[in-house]
Design a protein around this motif. Sequence first.
Motif, PDB file in Angstrom:
ATOM      1  N   ALA A 286      34.648   3.725 -25.403  1.00 19.14           N
ATOM      2  CA  ALA A 286      33.533   2.665 -25.054  1.00 19.14           C
ATOM      3  C   ALA A 286      32.621   3.261 -24.506  1.00 19.14           C
ATOM      4  CB  ALA A 286      34.098   1.519 -24.386  1.00 19.14           C
TER       5      ALA A 286
ATOM      6  N   ARG B 131      32.590  -4.285 -22.452  1.00 22.53           N
ATOM      7  CA  ARG B 131      34.098  -3.551 -22.614  1.00 22.53           C
ATOM      8  C   ARG B 131      34.742  -4.623 -22.938  1.00 22.53           C
ATOM      9  NH1 ARG B 131      34.308   1.257 -19.684  1.00 22.53           N
ATOM     10  NH2 ARG B 131      32.360   2.151 -20.201  1.00 22.53           N
TER      11      ARG B 131
ATOM     12  N   PRO C  44      30.982  -2.325 -26.118  1.00 25.94           N
ATOM     13  CA  PRO C  44      30.853  -1.392 -25.156  1.00 25.94           C
ATOM     14  C   PRO C  44      29.979  -1.814 -23.976  1.00 25.94           C
ATOM     15  CG  PRO C  44      30.322  -0.337 -27.127  1.00 25.94           C
ATOM     16  CD  PRO C  44      30.432  -1.752 -27.303  1.00 25.94           C
TER      17      PRO C  44
ATOM     18  N   ALA D 124      28.381   3.964 -25.864  1.00 26.50           N
ATOM     19  CA  ALA D 124      27.626   2.693 -25.130  1.00 26.50           C
ATOM     20  C   ALA D 124      26.466   2.874 -25.726  1.00 26.50           C
ATOM     21  CB  ALA D 124      27.669   3.093 -23.692  1.00 26.50           C
TER      22      ALA D 124
END
Length: 421
Positions: A12, A65, A62, A16
Amino acid sequence: MSHYRQLRAALAHKLAGRGLVHVVGGTPVPRNFDVDYPFRQTSDFLYLTGVEEPGCHLVIDPETRRETLFVPRIDAHHRVWEGHVPSPAEARRLFGVDRVMYADELKKVVGRRRVASRAALRDALDDLRACKTEGELALMRRANEISGAAHREVMRSARAGMREYEVQALFDAACLRAGLKHLAYPSIVATGANAAVLHYRRNDAPLRDGELLLIDAGAEDKGYAADITRTFPVSGRFTRRQRDVYQIVLETQKACIDACRPGVVSADLHVRSMRLIAEGLKSLGLLRGETDGLVEGGAVRLFYPHGLTHMLGLDVHDVTGGRRRKMPNPTKVPVRFCAKLEPGFVITMEPGVYFIAALLKDPALRRKHKASVDFAKAETFLDFGGVRIEDDVVVRPSGPPLNLTSVPKEIADVEAACARA
Ligand code: GLY
Ligand code: MN
Ligand code: MN
């Protein structure tokens, strides 16, 4: 669970700003009519989740999360045949994700959101999967220990009169008994001249005293592979000629293992192994001339036509590290795998020497290499087959690598391991 969580967090982080991360799990592959091949989860899905069920998806946002695992909706009829399948609530606890939904609800979450491109996802996964974490190394160590024990059992039990598939059965059973349900690749069990077929798969010839038996086999633990080759005499004792060839391969392998250190280019190691094998074959009178010329001109490749090393992980020929690690081959010999070694890489070390009729009897190759190769002498080895010795090693921050493979390979140790009770 925290192991997989960490890897998902790393993915992740890498992606991003590129949209949702959507990783598609594997689906059953039909074999015939209503029978599927045994299901093996895709390596990326195993890497991120450890989930071994087919038909799943993983979506990570991302930005927040948040991680969602999507599982197939199972109806009562399916349960009659397949038994209990974890409910979403159970799966959430089992796999440590934020939420679990049904795969038919995927659209609700992904909808019109931007999704990271497949190329970006591929590159991020290749980059991450190259260096193994402690958690991954623990799985690779276990796969190697169990596969190594299976190799030792094979050395103890194989004897003249058995068929190659009986040896294969011994190996596979030892892995299964220890709880490893999948082999990492089809086992190669090749006696005598069959060892000169690099991807030999028939595994049905009878073993004869006086021959060498080559077995290249490994199991996987939660997807993580072992890839081990040993070559030993069916009778339990090497002949003089077998000893000579074996020792060349062994010394080459040991020197190359010792050289597996951070910053070393894998292609340079391959060239080093070719030089050592060229020198060994010169000492046997099979090659003649300058070592550099034998390596660069390709004469060594008649006896050693494959690579020294490849990455090992969830795939037996594992990811090679993504775009960031791509580098031109600095050597004059073709290689499939070229990277600067880094701590955490797990790689194989697998030199070999073979006597392959398709190469040694090829008229064009004979013309090309007539000054370098004693073809008449090489032909006297056509019944020999070949020798390969393959271990799996972890590159460390400094010093020699950690060898995950513990199976006898020194001549005296191999003979002792083959000793009959
Ligand atoms: N067993 C496949 C390989 O050695 O690469
Ligand atoms: Mn290999
Ligand atoms: Mn192998």
